[in-house]
Scaffold this motif. Structure first.
Motif, PDB file in Angstrom:
ATOM      1  N   ARG A 183      23.726  39.419 -11.438  1.00 55.90           N
ATOM      2  CA  ARG A 183      23.318  40.577 -12.234  1.00 55.90           C
ATOM      3  C   ARG A 183      22.143  41.313 -11.596  1.00 55.90           C
ATOM      4  O   ARG A 183      22.060  42.545 -11.669  1.00 55.90           O
ATOM      5  N   PHE A 184      21.240  40.560 -10.939  1.00 56.10           N
ATOM      6  CA  PHE A 184      20.033  41.157 -10.351  1.00 56.10           C
ATOM      7  C   PHE A 184      19.943  40.745  -8.875  1.00 56.10           C
ATOM      8  O   PHE A 184      19.109  39.909  -8.503  1.00 56.10           O
ATOM      9  N   PRO A 185      20.777  41.314  -8.024  1.00 62.43           N
ATOM     10  CA  PRO A 185      20.844  40.855  -6.620  1.00 62.43           C
ATOM     11  C   PRO A 185      19.566  41.092  -5.817  1.00 62.43           C
ATOM     12  O   PRO A 185      19.351  40.426  -4.800  1.00 62.43           O
ATOM     13  N   SER A 186      18.719  42.002  -6.250  1.00 63.79           N
ATOM     14  CA  SER A 186      17.482  42.255  -5.512  1.00 63.79           C
ATOM     15  C   SER A 186      16.331  41.357  -5.964  1.00 63.79           C
ATOM     16  O   SER A 186      15.257  41.367  -5.349  1.00 63.79           O
ATOM     17  N   ALA A 187      16.536  40.578  -7.024  1.00 63.24           N
ATOM     18  CA  ALA A 187      15.473  39.715  -7.547  1.00 63.24           C
ATOM     19  C   ALA A 187      15.200  38.551  -6.596  1.00 63.24           C
ATOM     20  O   ALA A 187      16.096  38.087  -5.883  1.00 63.24           O
ATOM     21  N   LYS A 188      13.962  38.098  -6.583  1.00 61.52           N
ATOM     22  CA  LYS A 188      13.582  36.921  -5.814  1.00 61.52           C
ATOM     23  C   LYS A 188      13.582  35.698  -6.741  1.00 61.52           C
ATOM     24  O   LYS A 188      13.234  35.803  -7.916  1.00 61.52           O
ATOM     25  N   VAL A 189      13.958  34.553  -6.172  1.00 62.53           N
ATOM     26  CA  VAL A 189      14.129  33.332  -6.960  1.00 62.53           C
ATOM     27  C   VAL A 189      13.078  32.309  -6.551  1.00 62.53           C
ATOM     28  O   VAL A 189      12.903  32.032  -5.355  1.00 62.53           O
ATOM     29  N   ILE A 190      12.394  31.768  -7.542  1.00 63.79           N
ATOM     30  CA  ILE A 190      11.378  30.737  -7.304  1.00 63.79           C
ATOM     31  C   ILE A 190      11.853  29.434  -7.935  1.00 63.79           C
ATOM     32  O   ILE A 190      12.062  29.354  -9.151  1.00 63.79           O
ATOM     33  N   LEU A 191      12.027  28.430  -7.099  1.00 62.39           N
ATOM     34  CA  LEU A 191      12.464  27.106  -7.552  1.00 62.39           C
ATOM     35  C   LEU A 191      11.270  26.164  -7.494  1.00 62.39           C
ATOM     36  O   LEU A 191      10.855  25.726  -6.419  1.00 62.39           O
ATOM     37  N   THR A 192      10.684  25.879  -8.664  1.00 58.11           N
ATOM     38  CA  THR A 192       9.543  24.963  -8.709  1.00 58.11           C
ATOM     39  C   THR A 192      10.040  23.524  -8.594  1.00 58.11           C
ATOM     40  O   THR A 192      11.041  23.131  -9.192  1.00 58.11           O
ATOM     41  N   VAL A 193       9.317  22.731  -7.799  1.00 59.36           N
ATOM     42  CA  VAL A 193       9.625  21.317  -7.609  1.00 59.36           C
ATOM     43  C   VAL A 193       8.340  20.522  -7.815  1.00 59.36           C
ATOM     44  O   VAL A 193       7.240  21.081  -7.824  1.00 59.36           O
ATOM     45  N   ARG A 194       8.507  19.196  -7.956  1.00 61.00           N
ATOM     46  CA  ARG A 194       7.351  18.373  -8.270  1.00 61.00           C
ATOM     47  C   ARG A 194       7.553  16.964  -7.712  1.00 61.00           C
ATOM     48  O   ARG A 194       8.693  16.494  -7.615  1.00 61.00           O
ATOM     49  N   ASP A 195       6.475  16.306  -7.368  1.00 61.29           N
ATOM     50  CA  ASP A 195       6.542  14.908  -6.966  1.00 61.29           C
ATOM     51  C   ASP A 195       7.247  14.101  -8.057  1.00 61.29           C
ATOM     52  O   ASP A 195       6.948  14.245  -9.248  1.00 61.29           O
ATOM     53  N   SER A 196       8.212  13.276  -7.672  1.00 62.59           N
ATOM     54  CA  SER A 196       9.069  12.616  -8.657  1.00 62.59           C
ATOM     55  C   SER A 196       8.298  11.675  -9.574  1.00 62.59           C
ATOM     56  O   SER A 196       8.628  11.545 -10.758  1.00 62.59           O
ATOM     57  N   LYS A 197       7.265  10.993  -9.067  1.00 65.98           N
ATOM     58  CA  LYS A 197       6.493  10.093  -9.934  1.00 65.98           C
ATOM     59  C   LYS A 197       5.709  10.887 -10.975  1.00 65.98           C
ATOM     60  O   LYS A 197       5.669  10.513 -12.153  1.00 65.98           O
ATOM     61  N   ASP A 198       5.082  11.974 -10.556  1.00 69.87           N
ATOM     62  CA  ASP A 198       4.365  12.827 -11.506  1.00 69.87           C
ATOM     63  C   ASP A 198       5.323  13.429 -12.526  1.00 69.87           C
ATOM     64  O   ASP A 198       5.020  13.526 -13.715  1.00 69.87           O
ATOM     65  N   TRP A 199       6.486  13.837 -12.042  1.00 73.87           N
ATOM     66  CA  TRP A 199       7.485  14.440 -12.930  1.00 73.87           C
ATOM     67  C   TRP A 199       7.977  13.415 -13.958  1.00 73.87           C
ATOM     68  O   TRP A 199       8.150  13.738 -15.132  1.00 73.87           O
ATOM     69  N   ALA A 200       8.172  12.194 -13.522  1.00 76.08           N
ATOM     70  CA  ALA A 200       8.627  11.148 -14.441  1.00 76.08           C
ATOM     71  C   ALA A 200       7.609  10.925 -15.560  1.00 76.08           C
ATOM     72  O   ALA A 200       7.969  10.800 -16.738  1.00 76.08           O
ATOM     73  N   GLN A 201       6.328  10.891 -15.210  1.00 73.81           N
ATOM     74  CA  GLN A 201       5.293  10.707 -16.225  1.00 73.81           C
ATOM     75  C   GLN A 201       5.250  11.882 -17.185  1.00 73.81           C
ATOM     76  O   GLN A 201       5.130  11.712 -18.402  1.00 73.81           O
ATOM     77  N   SER A 202       5.356  13.097 -16.642  1.00 73.05           N
ATOM     78  CA  SER A 202       5.310  14.290 -17.478  1.00 73.05           C
ATOM     79  C   SER A 202       6.531  14.360 -18.396  1.00 73.05           C
ATOM     80  O   SER A 202       6.416  14.707 -19.581  1.00 73.05           O
TER      81      SER A 202
END
Length: 228
Positions: free
Chosen positions: A83-102
């Motif tokens: 739908r928005f081909p000119s948009a930029k995409v940001i994929l946030t990632v996180r350390d898996s241990k920190d993510w598990a706790q959160s």
């Protein structure tokens, strides 16, 4: 839409939202569903087949948003980039241990919202309905499941790797930034071709605060029947 967030919940999406706001963008986040009956109704109309995805997007655009982050929109990045081909995409990632706790803190909080008395009230009632109805509307969803005896951080590491692979399949490389909010302003602003603001990168919605709120809600769940 100028920016599309493809990151999973608890990967820094709230901090990214605040950062985008500082850069002059208004990003739609799950929190907007929680605080607005209009936004929650728009999503409920969509998941109950009373409106189309285009109707939902029109509602969000008319409300003044020009970016998305967090769920539920992260699951629709395949449709959004069409739908928005000119948009930029940001994929946030996180350390898996920190993510598990959160995620553990977040799930503890959400468990309380599904119990009495909170499941009678908004916005928790809407959240539960969305959780039940949304999966049939999306094509992009986690494709991995925990193995017997597997540590939570190992499972989430596999889930994150699978999600990154799914996003890379639908987003052109030149339009995609894989971003850890701990890296601060420079990679984000370089990607968006915007000057870096003064001051530290936002750090919001920390897991410890969510866990504390979860304890409060659970306490109320256990004790509310004794109140007159």
């Amino acid at each position: 839409m100028h920016v599309l967030g493809a990151g999973m919940p608890r990967t820094g999406t709230t901090s990214l939202r605040a950062a985008l706001h500082q850069l002059g963008l208004r990003a739609f986040h799950m929190q907007d569903i929680l605080v607005s009956t209009e936004h929650s109704k728009a999503w409920l109309d969509y998941v109950t087949d009373q409106s189309t995805f285009d109707d939902l997007l029109d509602h969000v655009l008319k409300a003044g948003f020009n970016a998305t982050v967090d769920a539920p929109f992260n699951h629709f990045v395949d449709q959004l980039v069409q739908r928005f081909p000119s948009a930029k995409v940001i994929l946030t990632v996180r350390d898996s241990k920190d993510w598990a706790q959160s995620m553990a803190s977040f799930n503890f909080f959400m468990e309380a919202t599904r119990r009495r008395p909170f499941n009678f009230f908004e916005p928790f009632r809407t959240l539960e309905l969305l959780a039940q109805r949304l999966p049939r509307k999306i094509q992009m969803k986690p494709r991995v499941f925990p193995h017997l005896g597997e540590r939570e951080d190992a499972y989430l590491a596999r889930m994150q790797a699978d999600w990154v692979a799914q996003v890379r399949k639908v987003v052109p490389q030149e339009k995609l930034l894989i971003f850890n909010v701990a890296d601060g302003w420079d990679p984000l602003c370089n990607f968006l071709e915007l000057p870096s603001p003064q001051g530290e990168f936002p750090k919001l919605n920390q897991g410890s605060k969510v866990q504390t709120l979860g304890y409060v809600l659970h306490f109320l769940c256990w004790t509310w029947p004794v109140y007159p």
